[in-house]
Scaffold this active site. Structure first.
Site, PDB file in Angstrom:
ATOM      1  N   HIS A   6       0.822  -1.203   0.000  1.00  0.00           N
ATOM      2  CA  HIS A   6       0.000   0.000   0.000  1.00  0.00           C
ATOM      3  C   HIS A   6       0.863   1.263   0.000  1.00  0.00           C
ATOM      4  O   HIS A   6       2.056   1.208   0.268  1.00  0.00           O
ATOM      5  CB  HIS A   6      -0.982   0.017   1.182  1.00  0.00           C
ATOM      6  CG  HIS A   6      -0.379   0.318   2.513  1.00  0.00           C
ATOM      7  ND1 HIS A   6       0.200  -0.643   3.305  1.00  0.00           N
ATOM      8  CD2 HIS A   6      -0.285   1.471   3.219  1.00  0.00           C
ATOM      9  CE1 HIS A   6       0.615  -0.106   4.430  1.00  0.00           C
ATOM     10  NE2 HIS A   6       0.348   1.193   4.401  1.00  0.00           N
ATOM     11  N   ARG A  10      -0.717  11.749   3.358  1.00  0.00           N
ATOM     12  CA  ARG A  10      -1.357  12.660   4.301  1.00  0.00           C
ATOM     13  C   ARG A  10      -2.312  13.553   3.526  1.00  0.00           C
ATOM     14  O   ARG A  10      -1.993  14.019   2.430  1.00  0.00           O
ATOM     15  CB  ARG A  10      -0.317  13.536   4.996  1.00  0.00           C
ATOM     16  CG  ARG A  10       0.572  12.790   5.942  1.00  0.00           C
ATOM     17  CD  ARG A  10      -0.123  12.599   7.244  1.00  0.00           C
ATOM     18  NE  ARG A  10       0.761  11.949   8.210  1.00  0.00           N
ATOM     19  CZ  ARG A  10       0.483  11.871   9.490  1.00  0.00           C
ATOM     20  NH1 ARG A  10      -0.612  12.410   9.970  1.00  0.00           N
ATOM     21  NH2 ARG A  10       1.304  11.260  10.300  1.00  0.00           N
ATOM     22  N   GLU A  53      -3.893   4.332   1.331  1.00  0.00           N
ATOM     23  CA  GLU A  53      -4.286   4.699   2.690  1.00  0.00           C
ATOM     24  C   GLU A  53      -4.227   6.217   2.805  1.00  0.00           C
ATOM     25  O   GLU A  53      -3.165   6.823   2.607  1.00  0.00           O
ATOM     26  CB  GLU A  53      -3.339   4.063   3.700  1.00  0.00           C
ATOM     27  CG  GLU A  53      -3.625   4.449   5.134  1.00  0.00           C
ATOM     28  CD  GLU A  53      -2.598   3.873   6.111  1.00  0.00           C
ATOM     29  OE1 GLU A  53      -2.535   4.377   7.236  1.00  0.00           O
ATOM     30  OE2 GLU A  53      -1.852   2.938   5.747  1.00  0.00           O
ATOM     31  N   HIS A  70       3.890  11.135  -7.451  1.00  0.00           N
ATOM     32  CA  HIS A  70       2.576  10.925  -8.042  1.00  0.00           C
ATOM     33  C   HIS A  70       2.255   9.440  -8.041  1.00  0.00           C
ATOM     34  O   HIS A  70       3.135   8.606  -7.867  1.00  0.00           O
ATOM     35  CB  HIS A  70       2.480  11.517  -9.459  1.00  0.00           C
ATOM     36  CG  HIS A  70       3.222  10.756 -10.516  1.00  0.00           C
ATOM     37  ND1 HIS A  70       4.516  11.051 -10.884  1.00  0.00           N
ATOM     38  CD2 HIS A  70       2.863   9.694 -11.276  1.00  0.00           C
ATOM     39  CE1 HIS A  70       4.909  10.216 -11.833  1.00  0.00           C
ATOM     40  NE2 HIS A  70       3.929   9.368 -12.088  1.00  0.00           N
ATOM     41  N   GLU A 121      -1.370  10.164 -12.446  1.00  0.00           N
ATOM     42  CA  GLU A 121      -1.139   9.970 -13.869  1.00  0.00           C
ATOM     43  C   GLU A 121      -2.111   8.918 -14.383  1.00  0.00           C
ATOM     44  O   GLU A 121      -2.418   7.948 -13.681  1.00  0.00           O
ATOM     45  CB  GLU A 121       0.310   9.507 -14.083  1.00  0.00           C
ATOM     46  CG  GLU A 121       0.715   9.368 -15.519  1.00  0.00           C
ATOM     47  CD  GLU A 121       2.186   9.001 -15.661  1.00  0.00           C
ATOM     48  OE1 GLU A 121       2.647   8.942 -16.800  1.00  0.00           O
ATOM     49  OE2 GLU A 121       2.861   8.738 -14.631  1.00  0.00           O
TER      50      GLU A 121
END
Length: 126
Positions: A6, A10, A53, A70, A121
């Site tokens: 994962h 923030r 997350e 990204h 993207e």
């Protein structure tokens, strides 16, 4: 075997950011509070083992340099996907993506930006 499980980012508004990623096709699998007091949202993409997350903490100000990182989504039809996103009110860039994609010599590659400035993207799955 090692798997990439994962990515945590923030965010400054958990609800707004969750809503943005749901428009991209993610599904909310769970929401909870961490023992440290963070509010968390876990987002999955059907067919992908990797999940996103989202982490909100009221004392953390989300700031990062432009183009720091990204994520990337692979889709079956970039034009159809970008049309759907635009219809949902999400800005696609480059702004001239329709004209650019009409030329077969150009690679179909587009970007969207989430509410905190993280870029996503968009590339063809092929």
């Amino acid at each position: 075997m090692i798997k990439f499980l994962h990515t945590r980012i923030r965010v400054s508004d958990l609800d707004a950011t969750t809503a943005f990623y749901l428009k991209l096709g993610f599904e909310l699998s769970d929401r909870k509070d961490s023992p440290q007091g963070n509010k968390l949202a876990f987002l999955d993409l059907p067919g992908s083992e990797h999940f996103l997350e989202l982490c909100y903490s009221p004392e953390f100000k989300v700031e990062f340099p432009e183009d720091l990182m990204h994520t990337c989504l692979g889709v079956d039809d970039v034009i159809e996907y970008c049309d759907k996103l635009e219809n949902d009110g999400i800005e696609i860039w480059p702004g001239n993506w329709r004209e650019k994609f009409a030329d077969p010599a150009n690679r179909q590659m587009a970007f969207v930006t989430d509410p905190d400035g993280y870029e996503v993207e968009i590339l063809p799955n092929k």
